[in-house]
Enzyme design. Structure first.
Site, PDB file in Angstrom:
ATOM      1  N   ASP A 223       9.376   3.202  -0.841  1.00 42.11           N
ATOM      2  CA  ASP A 223       8.131   3.805  -0.144  1.00 42.11           C
ATOM      3  C   ASP A 223       8.559   3.569   1.473  1.00 42.11           C
ATOM      4  OD1 ASP A 223       4.742   3.478   0.203  1.00 42.11           O
ATOM      5  OD2 ASP A 223       6.160   4.632   1.254  1.00 42.11           O
TER       6      ASP A 223
ATOM      7  N   TYR B 147       0.842  -1.208   0.078  1.00 41.10           N
ATOM      8  CA  TYR B 147      -0.049  -0.175  -0.029  1.00 41.10           C
ATOM      9  C   TYR B 147       0.869   1.288  -0.043  1.00 41.10           C
ATOM     10  CZ  TYR B 147      -3.509   3.356   1.663  1.00 41.10           C
ATOM     11  OH  TYR B 147      -4.329   4.718   1.846  1.00 41.10           O
TER      12      TYR B 147
ATOM     13  N   LYS C 131       4.790   9.793   8.506  1.00 38.38           N
ATOM     14  CA  LYS C 131       4.755   9.163   9.612  1.00 38.38           C
ATOM     15  C   LYS C 131       5.765   9.919  10.632  1.00 38.38           C
ATOM     16  CE  LYS C 131       2.429   5.199   8.091  1.00 38.38           C
ATOM     17  NZ  LYS C 131       0.927   5.097   8.567  1.00 38.38           N
TER      18      LYS C 131
HETATM   19  P1  KE4 Z   1      -0.712   8.477   4.557  1.00 37.18           P
HETATM   20  O1  KE4 Z   1      -1.196   9.320   3.389  1.00 37.18           O
HETATM   21  O2  KE4 Z   1      -1.551   7.910   5.341  1.00 37.18           O
HETATM   22  O3  KE4 Z   1       0.162   9.502   5.363  1.00 37.18           O
HETATM   23  O4  KE4 Z   1       0.519   7.366   3.937  1.00 37.18           O
HETATM   24  C1  KE4 Z   1       0.036   6.595   3.178  1.00 37.18           C
HETATM   25  C2  KE4 Z   1       1.154   5.375   3.155  1.00 37.18           C
HETATM   26  C3  KE4 Z   1       1.942   5.344   2.240  1.00 37.18           C
HETATM   27  N1  KE4 Z   1       2.985   4.277   2.190  1.00 37.18           N
HETATM   28  C4  KE4 Z   1       2.854   3.187   3.309  1.00 37.18           C
HETATM   29  C5  KE4 Z   1       3.872   2.236   3.096  1.00 37.18           C
HETATM   30  C6  KE4 Z   1       1.756   3.470   4.076  1.00 37.18           C
HETATM   31  O5  KE4 Z   1       1.736   2.372   5.113  1.00 37.18           O
HETATM   32  C7  KE4 Z   1       1.115   4.308   4.088  1.00 37.18           C
HETATM   33  C8  KE4 Z   1       0.057   4.433   5.032  1.00 37.18           C
HETATM   34  N2  KE4 Z   1      -0.045   3.617   6.288  1.00 37.18           N
HETATM   35  C9  KE4 Z   1      -1.440   3.288   6.862  1.00 37.18           C
HETATM   36  C10 KE4 Z   1      -1.144   2.035   7.700  1.00 37.18           C
HETATM   37  N3  KE4 Z   1      -1.076   0.889   7.132  1.00 37.18           N
HETATM   38  C11 KE4 Z   1      -1.898   4.447   7.680  1.00 37.18           C
HETATM   39  C12 KE4 Z   1      -3.322   4.182   8.505  1.00 37.18           C
HETATM   40  C13 KE4 Z   1      -4.515   4.710   7.655  1.00 37.18           C
HETATM   41  O6  KE4 Z   1      -4.690   4.509   6.341  1.00 37.18           O
HETATM   42  O7  KE4 Z   1      -5.202   5.022   8.333  1.00 37.18           O
END
Ligand code: KE4
Length: 420
Positions: free
Chosen positions: A236, A141, A264
């Site tokens: 990523d 993801y 994060k």
């Molecule tokens: P954000 O747009 O949520 O800040 O980041 C997206 C993203 C991009 N790349 C990786 C590897 C990620 O894990 C994420 C977002 N992680 C999720 C948890 N697996 C965020 C939690 C959520 O979607 O509420």
């Protein structure tokens, strides 16, 4: 009704699913979400006053725990000078210099989320190569930009199909899907789409299918394939960045990507994302070059204050990483003992780990999907009722901070012993 249930009922009237991000709705584990009110160190309290050991830590940002003193003071000081200017500020320079120093990228651009970092890095890769296709991995993801909400298409070697309503098939068609830990699947896509693949994007440690570490040689193999076929390699590191090591996965595995995305931890709990790479690539970004990207709150001084304070602690205290590894190993070995009679696999890298309820080792998305989701639900509810706040999905990670104590790890293990 509990206060969380009352709040959830009200939330569902005005927020889709009652949440601002789907996983928080706890739909995979058949319970209502506990509305949190306070965090301190490794603990969180919900709206009904229940206390939990936090294994989510805001999905990764809080590597130093909730309300770290230095981070809190940096934010309180920054807000006194104003929340936002939309103009360059000194702290953005300090932050960019520190990120470059810690990660080895030559230039970096701040944005407001991991999604935005990935979306921007993909546009830059396409602008830099003049190519339009992207290879991603099933089960990984990368945020919710259209190009990343794509699953393998019918013709395995041709374009993908939308994995969400609202993603045009034309866009999905430019995203190809390979299999994690399977270099041949990448080579086949590169050969079937000659001189068309702008980039291969990968989570250096997959953590959105649950934690699936790269097998020996996988990341090195991706580096070699990208060099052979003239594609860019994008790491990523929204989860792994500043978590596996000061320099993230690039340092931890000794593999350098062409572009790296962050989120994060870089924000210390505030909304910050970033993407970076060589000067040659990054100077293609506006206003210097033809790849456009912008943001009203990018580099926001209050968010920078939180992120800079957190990164400074990580840079000045490398012992945080040996501590995270020690805690991760302690929890892993405790859980292995607690679950020895249960068909379960534990995948861990440093302070992130996942318990999969399946009897076969999990090295791929297919194997992750073979997990027993009913067992996972029992696991989640069993932990929650014993004061442990874990991710409400089999396909997420547990996150430890450097303030989780051995005592708390023992409590988690004892809770696990009672569930099955
Ligand atoms: P954000 O747009 O949520 O800040 O980041 C997206 C993203 C991009 N790349 C990786 C590897 C990620 O894990 C994420 C977002 N992680 C999720 C948890 N697996 C965020 C939690 C959520 O979607 O509420």
């Amino acid at each position: 009704m509990t206060r969380s249930e009352t709040l959830f009922a009200a939330a569902q009237k005005v927020l889709p699913g009652g949440v601002n991000s789907p996983v928080r709705a706890c739909r995979a584990v058949g319970t209502y979400p506990r509305f949190l009110e306070k965090g301190k160190g490794s603990r969180v309290w919900d709206a009904d006053g229940n206390e939990y050991i936090d294994l989510i830590c805001s999905w990764g940002p809080l590597i130093l725990g909730h309300c770290n003193k230095e981070v809190e003071q940096a934010v309180l000081k920054a807000v006194k000078n104003g929340l936002s200017f939309g103009a360059p500020t000194a702290i953005e320079v300090e932050m960019a210099e520190l990120v470059c120093q810690m990660t080895g990228v030559e230039m970096v651009r701040m944005v407001n989320s991991g999604t935005e970092a990935v979306m921007s890095a993909l546009r830059l890769a396409r602008g830099a190569t003049g190519r339009s296709k992207i290879i991603k991995f099933a089960g990984c993801y990368h945020g919710h930009s259209d190009s990343m909400l794509v699953k393998a298409g019918s013709g395995a070697l041709t374009g993908g199909a939308p994995d969400s309503a609202g993603v045009p098939s034309e866009i999905a068609g430019d995203t190809l899907t390979a299999n994690y830990n399977d270099l041949d699947s990448v080579r086949r896509l590169l050969q079937a789409n000659p001189a068309q693949v702008a980039a291969v994007i990968v989570e250096p440690v997959a953590a959105n299918m649950g934690v699936v570490p790269p097998q020996d040689g996988f990341l090195q193999g991706l580096r070699a394939l990208c060099d052979e076929f003239g594609s860019l390699l994008i790491f990523d590191e929204v989860i792994t960045g500043f978590r596996l090591a000061q320099g993230g996965a690039q340092e931890y595995f000794g593999v350098r990507a062409d572009l790296v995305t962050y989120g994060k931890i870089i924000g210390g709990g505030m909304p910050v994302g970033a993407y970076g790479g060589s000067r040659r690539l990054m100077e293609l970004v506006a206003p210097l070059g033809p790849v456009y990207q912008a943001g009203t709150l990018s580099g926001n001084p209050v968010a920078m204050a939180a992120g800079l304070a957190q990164l400074r602690i990580l840079q000045q205290h490398p012992e945080v990483y040996t501590g995270l590894e020690r805690r991760g190993a302690l929890l892993e070995s405790g859980l292995r003992g607690a679950l020895k009679d249960v068909p379960a696999q534990i995948n861990r890298v440093g302070s992130i780990m996942t318990v999969f309820f399946t009897d076969a080792p999990v090295t791929s998305y297919e194997q992750a999907k073979s997990s027993d989701l009913d067992k996972f639900k029992r696991w989640y509810l069993g932990l929650l009722s014993r004061g442990v706040y874990a991710a409400p999905s089999q396909f997420e990670a547990m996150f430890l901070s450097n303030v989780h104590t051995d005592e708390e790890i023992k409590t988690i293990v004892n809770a696990a012993k009672e569930i099955f």
